[in-house]
Design a protein around this motif. Structure first.
Motif, PDB file in Angstrom:
ATOM      1  N   LYS A 117       5.760  10.530  25.836  1.00 41.41           N
ATOM      2  CA  LYS A 117       5.177  10.977  27.112  1.00 41.41           C
ATOM      3  C   LYS A 117       6.197  10.867  28.236  1.00 41.41           C
ATOM      4  N   SER A 118       7.405  11.329  27.943  1.00 40.06           N
ATOM      5  CA  SER A 118       8.482  11.182  28.908  1.00 40.06           C
ATOM      6  C   SER A 118       8.600  12.426  29.783  1.00 40.06           C
ATOM      7  N   GLU A 119       8.757  12.204  31.074  1.00 39.54           N
ATOM      8  CA  GLU A 119       8.692  13.336  32.009  1.00 39.54           C
ATOM      9  C   GLU A 119      10.038  13.906  32.412  1.00 39.54           C
ATOM     10  N   THR A 120      11.105  13.155  32.131  1.00 36.35           N
ATOM     11  CA  THR A 120      12.425  13.631  32.540  1.00 36.35           C
ATOM     12  C   THR A 120      13.388  13.569  31.371  1.00 36.35           C
ATOM     13  N   PHE A 123      17.666  -0.944  29.500  1.00 37.62           N
ATOM     14  CA  PHE A 123      17.517  -2.125  30.366  1.00 37.62           C
ATOM     15  C   PHE A 123      18.499  -2.120  31.530  1.00 37.62           C
ATOM     16  N   THR A 124      19.719  -1.674  31.273  1.00 42.98           N
ATOM     17  CA  THR A 124      20.766  -1.874  32.275  1.00 42.98           C
ATOM     18  C   THR A 124      21.071  -0.621  33.088  1.00 42.98           C
ATOM     19  N   GLY A 125      20.590   0.531  32.650  1.00 41.76           N
ATOM     20  CA  GLY A 125      20.930   1.782  33.330  1.00 41.76           C
ATOM     21  C   GLY A 125      19.928   2.157  34.405  1.00 41.76           C
ATOM     22  N   THR A 126      20.237   3.256  35.093  1.00 41.61           N
ATOM     23  CA  THR A 126      19.312   3.781  36.107  1.00 41.61           C
ATOM     24  C   THR A 126      18.904   5.205  35.729  1.00 41.61           C
ATOM     25  N   LYS A 130      17.170  10.206  32.368  1.00 45.19           N
ATOM     26  CA  LYS A 130      15.836   9.984  31.790  1.00 45.19           C
ATOM     27  C   LYS A 130      15.353   8.624  32.305  1.00 45.19           C
ATOM     28  N   PRO A 131      14.049   8.359  32.213  1.00 43.97           N
ATOM     29  CA  PRO A 131      13.545   7.126  32.829  1.00 43.97           C
ATOM     30  C   PRO A 131      14.125   5.860  32.183  1.00 43.97           C
ATOM     31  N   ALA A 132      14.647   4.953  33.012  1.00 41.98           N
ATOM     32  CA  ALA A 132      15.113   3.653  32.507  1.00 41.98           C
ATOM     33  C   ALA A 132      13.927   2.707  32.442  1.00 41.98           C
ATOM     34  N   GLY A 133      14.046   1.695  31.597  1.00 37.96           N
ATOM     35  CA  GLY A 133      12.976   0.691  31.509  1.00 37.96           C
ATOM     36  C   GLY A 133      11.720   1.216  30.836  1.00 37.96           C
ATOM     37  N   ALA A 134      11.832   2.356  30.165  1.00 39.79           N
ATOM     38  CA  ALA A 134      10.641   3.016  29.623  1.00 39.79           C
ATOM     39  C   ALA A 134      10.247   2.480  28.250  1.00 39.79           C
ATOM     40  N   ASP A 135      11.221   1.993  27.478  1.00 43.68           N
ATOM     41  CA  ASP A 135      10.930   1.640  26.081  1.00 43.68           C
ATOM     42  C   ASP A 135       9.777   0.640  25.954  1.00 43.68           C
ATOM     43  N   ASP A 189      28.000   4.747  30.133  1.00 43.91           N
ATOM     44  CA  ASP A 189      26.913   4.335  31.025  1.00 43.91           C
ATOM     45  C   ASP A 189      25.792   5.371  31.029  1.00 43.91           C
ATOM     46  N   ARG A 190      25.869   6.382  30.130  1.00 45.05           N
ATOM     47  CA  ARG A 190      24.805   7.383  30.066  1.00 45.05           C
ATOM     48  C   ARG A 190      24.636   7.904  28.662  1.00 45.05           C
TER      49      ARG A 190
END
Ligand code: IPE
Ligand code: IPE
Ligand code: MG
Ligand code: MG
Length: 339
Positions: A105-108, A232-235, A241-246, A338-339
């Motif tokens: 359900k990821s939007e980006t 965890f560490t990216g933006t 894509k959304p960070a912190g999503a997992d 970093d990406r």
């Protein structure tokens, strides 16, 4: 101090990436043209999807691996077979991403709205199917059963990986073994297939083929370990894509497995984030601090480095060439990116 150290690593990794991708930039341009041609010729009826695919480019790591492996195995990576198979691998990868964003359900994705968020789940499911089948149709032109063997096996495994992950969703008792099993299937086999197919198209001997296959496997594991760390560490901006999503999706990756081994009292907080589907009752900062303090992030990074080193070691026996050297540089790029 840490910030400037980080900057140095980033500059290094950008230089490494440039060296790798510049070496095959004419071939990668041909892949872009072929990608566009395939997307356009087959779906004129749904041109808006073709447009979408064309404007959202990723890092193109998989086609780069196919072309570099082809050269490193003695082939001519600029011939049409190599370009075509490199394009097939990116089509397959794109298919998994389109379906993955529905599942997650990821939007980006790649800094633009994902297919599911722009056109809806129905379109995204069909679009992913279409990409899979187009990849297979294109690969049939090679008239190669060994290539088809690899492609069907890898597609099955990627689906198994996503299915397996679904069965583990929301669970905080996942073992390292289960985690590695999932990431091998969902990510590493495709990396391995890219390298092995590059070798096959070059007409490589079985030993060279095996070396590149093993290289891709180890590299793919390192790649997903880093993807999970970057969560965890990216933006959002940098990742596209959304960070912190997992964790919000209920996915427990290696850093959290390590954290729970060291700080079992954190289980409640982790379960709360999963249950809330957000960092409402437990701040993301608290979790990140615990990951830092328990060395969980560092330990997971060390694992990634180990796999990256193992990847490099797998191709030590290849004849030396600029392309083999670029393959040896890719593990460093993957670990430090970093990406
Ligand atoms: C994302 O792959 C999916 C994973 C296997 C982690 P990439 O990070 O290669 O995505 P793009 O192609 O560059 O967008
Ligand atoms: C990658 O897993 C799996 C695929 C093969 C698509 P993720 O769910 O971590 O990928 P991202 O982070 O959405 O790119
Ligand atoms: Mg995802
Ligand atoms: Mg991810």
């Amino acid at each position: 101090m840490q910030a400037s150290g980080q900057t140095v690593v980033l500059e290094d990794v950008q230089l490494t990436a440039k060296r790798i991708f510049d070496l095959i930039s004419p071939e990668l341009s041909l892949v872009e043209e072929e990608f566009e041609r395939q997307a356009r010729s087959n779906i004129q009826v749904i041109a808006y999807i073709g447009d979408y695919l064309r404007r959202s480019g990723g890092k193109r790591v998989r086609p780069a691996l196919t072309i570099l492996s082809n050269y490193a195995a003695g082939g001519d990576g600029s011939n049409y077979s190599s370009i075509r198979m490199a394009t097939v691998m990116e089509f397959l990868h794109t298919a998994t991403l389109v379906h993955d964003d529905v599942i997650d359900k990821s939007e980006t994705r790649r800094n633009v709205p994902s297919i599911n968020s722009e056109f809806g789940n129905q379109t995204a499911v069909l679009m992913g199917d279409w990409l899979y089948m187009s990849a297979f149709e294109t690969s049939l032109a090679e008239r190669s059963l060994p290539i088809l063997d690899i492609l069907t096996a890898v597609t099955r495994r990627m689906t198994e990986g996503e299915l397996l992950q679904l069965t583990l969703l929301g669970r905080t008792d996942i073992t390292e073994e289960q985690y590695f099993d999932v990431i091998a299937r969902k990510t590493a086999y495709l990396f391995s297939a890219c390298c092995e197919i590059g070798a096959l198209v070059a007409g490589a001997d079985p030993l060279t083929q095996a070396r590149l296959r093993n290289y891709g496997m180890k590299l793919g594991i390192a790649f997903q370990l880093v993807d999970d760390l970057l969560d965890f560490t990216g933006t959002d901006d940098v990742l596209g894509k959304p960070a912190g999503a997992d964790l919000l999706e209920g996915k427990l990756s290696l850093p959290l497995i390590f954290l729970l081994q060291r700080r079992p009292e954190m289980r409640g907080a982790i379960q709360a984030v999963i249950g809330d589907g957000g960092y409402t009752n437990v701040a993301r900062r608290i979790l990140l601090e615990a990951l830092e303090e328990s060395d969980a992030l560092q330990l997971a990074k060390e694992r990634a480095i180990e796999y990256a080193e193992a990847a490099r070691a797998s191709i030590e026996g290849l004849p030396s060439s600029p392309h083999a050297e670029a393959l040896s540089d890719i593990p460093t790029y993957i670990v430090d990116r970093d990406r």
